[in-house]
Each structure stands twice: as structure tokens, then as C-alpha cells.
Design a protein around this motif. Structure first.
Motif, PDB file in Angstrom:
ATOM      1  N   UNK A  58       1.084  -1.299   0.183  1.00  0.00           N
ATOM      2  CA  UNK A  58       0.037  -0.077   0.076  1.00  0.00           C
ATOM      3  C   UNK A  58       0.858   1.160   0.009  1.00  0.00           C
ATOM      4  N   UNK A  59       1.984   1.224   0.968  1.00  0.00           N
ATOM      5  CA  UNK A  59       2.712   2.365   0.982  1.00  0.00           C
ATOM      6  C   UNK A  59       3.598   2.645  -0.202  1.00  0.00           C
ATOM      7  N   UNK A  60       4.041   1.709  -1.230  1.00  0.00           N
ATOM      8  CA  UNK A  60       4.508   1.673  -2.195  1.00  0.00           C
ATOM      9  C   UNK A  60       3.558   2.102  -3.539  1.00  0.00           C
ATOM     10  N   UNK A  61       2.229   1.657  -3.403  1.00  0.00           N
ATOM     11  CA  UNK A  61       1.322   2.096  -4.484  1.00  0.00           C
ATOM     12  C   UNK A  61       0.916   3.536  -4.313  1.00  0.00           C
ATOM     13  N   UNK A  62       0.763   3.958  -3.105  1.00  0.00           N
ATOM     14  CA  UNK A  62       0.649   5.326  -2.595  1.00  0.00           C
ATOM     15  C   UNK A  62       1.618   6.298  -3.066  1.00  0.00           C
ATOM     16  N   UNK A  63       2.884   5.985  -2.741  1.00  0.00           N
ATOM     17  CA  UNK A  63       3.834   6.805  -3.131  1.00  0.00           C
ATOM     18  C   UNK A  63       4.186   6.944  -4.550  1.00  0.00           C
ATOM     19  N   UNK A  64       3.994   5.866  -5.255  1.00  0.00           N
ATOM     20  CA  UNK A  64       4.493   5.666  -6.745  1.00  0.00           C
ATOM     21  C   UNK A  64       3.327   6.694  -7.247  1.00  0.00           C
ATOM     22  N   UNK A  65       2.017   6.355  -7.049  1.00  0.00           N
ATOM     23  CA  UNK A  65       0.886   7.225  -7.652  1.00  0.00           C
ATOM     24  C   UNK A  65       1.185   8.832  -7.423  1.00  0.00           C
ATOM     25  N   UNK A  66       1.426   9.127  -6.239  1.00  0.00           N
ATOM     26  CA  UNK A  66       1.521  10.729  -5.856  1.00  0.00           C
ATOM     27  C   UNK A  66       2.574  10.929  -6.714  1.00  0.00           C
ATOM     28  N   UNK A  67       3.731  10.299  -6.673  1.00  0.00           N
ATOM     29  CA  UNK A  67       4.859  10.856  -7.318  1.00  0.00           C
ATOM     30  C   UNK A  67       4.527  10.897  -9.007  1.00  0.00           C
ATOM     31  N   UNK A  68       3.847  10.040  -9.524  1.00  0.00           N
ATOM     32  CA  UNK A  68       3.451  10.121 -10.940  1.00  0.00           C
ATOM     33  C   UNK A  68       2.512  11.353 -11.101  1.00  0.00           C
ATOM     34  N   UNK A  69       1.744  11.601 -10.159  1.00  0.00           N
ATOM     35  CA  UNK A  69       0.775  12.766 -10.490  1.00  0.00           C
ATOM     36  C   UNK A  69       1.848  13.932 -10.389  1.00  0.00           C
ATOM     37  N   UNK A  70       2.686  14.051  -9.365  1.00  0.00           N
ATOM     38  CA  UNK A  70       3.415  15.422  -9.515  1.00  0.00           C
ATOM     39  C   UNK A  70       4.195  15.541 -10.839  1.00  0.00           C
ATOM     40  N   UNK A  71       4.865  14.532 -11.258  1.00  0.00           N
ATOM     41  CA  UNK A  71       5.620  14.478 -12.369  1.00  0.00           C
ATOM     42  C   UNK A  71       4.839  14.751 -13.690  1.00  0.00           C
TER      43      UNK A  71
END
Length: 159
Positions: A58-71
Motif C-alpha cells: 500500500x505504501x509503495x502504490x500510494x507513493x508511486x501514484x503521488x510521485x507520478x501525479x507530481x511528475x
């Protein structure tokens, strides 16, 4: 390293009202994607602070999705200013990311339902953006589209 100059046709295309509106819409859709990813991140942090179980998945999915949104937001802004490389990346991201999110979140029992619903809602916000950035350029009825740099290079090769 020198920055390549833009052709007049490319600059005209960037400043056309329909192009500006399209990028404004894409930017807003990416912001919706980012809002959903932020909501998931806040929920995961809150659950963790309350002592509830939050898996590393869950942490990985959450962090990845947020980072991809910013980029993706940054790339959209850069693309709206005329960077073709950024537009290419936005075109790819808006197609691939929703498919990847839905595919991974569809693994039975891997994630809680609320998590899956929020992530898929965010992914679906990118679907209209994919349609917008991947459609052919809009031209004014009765006018010829201006030749871009790729068209000019091809015309020069074929004489």
C-alpha cells in the motif's frame, strides 16, 4: 548545450486558442488525478498513525501514484509551453498509467476496497486527458494545417 529553436509553425500551434484550452483541460485532469493520489496518501498516513495495518504494498502504490501525479503535472506544464519531449511523455503516461493502476489494483485481495476505489477513480481521471493529448491537431475549417518540423524534414528528404 544550445536550445533548439522552434519553428514558426510550432510556435503558432502552441499559441492557438484550441491548443491552449486543450492543455488547460489536461492540466486540470492531472490535478484531479493528483487530488485522488493525495487523498489515498493522507488516508494511508492516517491509518498508519492510528496503528492500523498498512502494508508495504500500500505504501509503495500510494507513493508511486503521488510521485507520478507530481511528475505528470510538471510535464503537462512544460508541454503546454511547447516542449515536444514533454508532450510525448504526457501522451505515454496518460495511456499507460491508468491501465497499470487498474491492472495492479484488480489483483483479488491484495488491497482494501476503499484503496482500490480511490486509486481507480484517480486513474480514470487521466483517461480523458489521454484522449485529448493523443488526438490529431484541430484545424480551423477552410485552412491548411501548418507544417511542423517533422513534416518539413520529410519534405526536404523527398524533395
Amino acid at each position: 548545450m544550445a536550445t533548439p529553436s522552434r519553428t514558426t509553425a510550432a510556435i503558432d500551434h502552441i499559441t492557438r486558442p484550441d491548443t491552449l484550452r486543450a492543455f488547460d483541460t489536461v492540466r486540470k485532469l492531472v490535478m484531479v488525478y493528483g487530488a485522488f493520489s493525495l487523498a489515498v496518501l493522507v488516508a494511508v498516513v492516517a491509518l498508519s498513525v492510528m496503528g492500523r495495518e498498512v502494508t508495504s504494498f500500500m505504501w509503495g502504490r500510494t507513493g508511486g501514484m503521488f510521485a507520478s501525479a507530481v511528475v505528470t503535472y510538471w510535464l503537462t506544464v512544460v508541454a503546454s509551453r511547447g516542449a515536444r519531449w514533454a508532450r510525448t511523455r504526457v501522451r505515454i503516461i496518460t495511456v499507460v498509467v491508468p491501465i497499470a493502476i487498474i491492472a495492479i489494483d484488480s489483483i483479488p485481495g491484495a488491497l482494501p476496497l476503499w484503496f482500490v476505489v480511490l486509486q481507480i477513480a484517480g486513474a480514470l481521471a487521466l483517461a480523458p486527458a489521454a484522449l485529448i493529448v493523443n488526438r490529431p491537431p484541430v484545424t480551423v475549417p477552410g485552412s491548411r494545417p501548418s507544417a511542423g518540423p517533422d513534416d518539413q524534414r520529410q519534405a526536404a528528404r523527398h524533395g
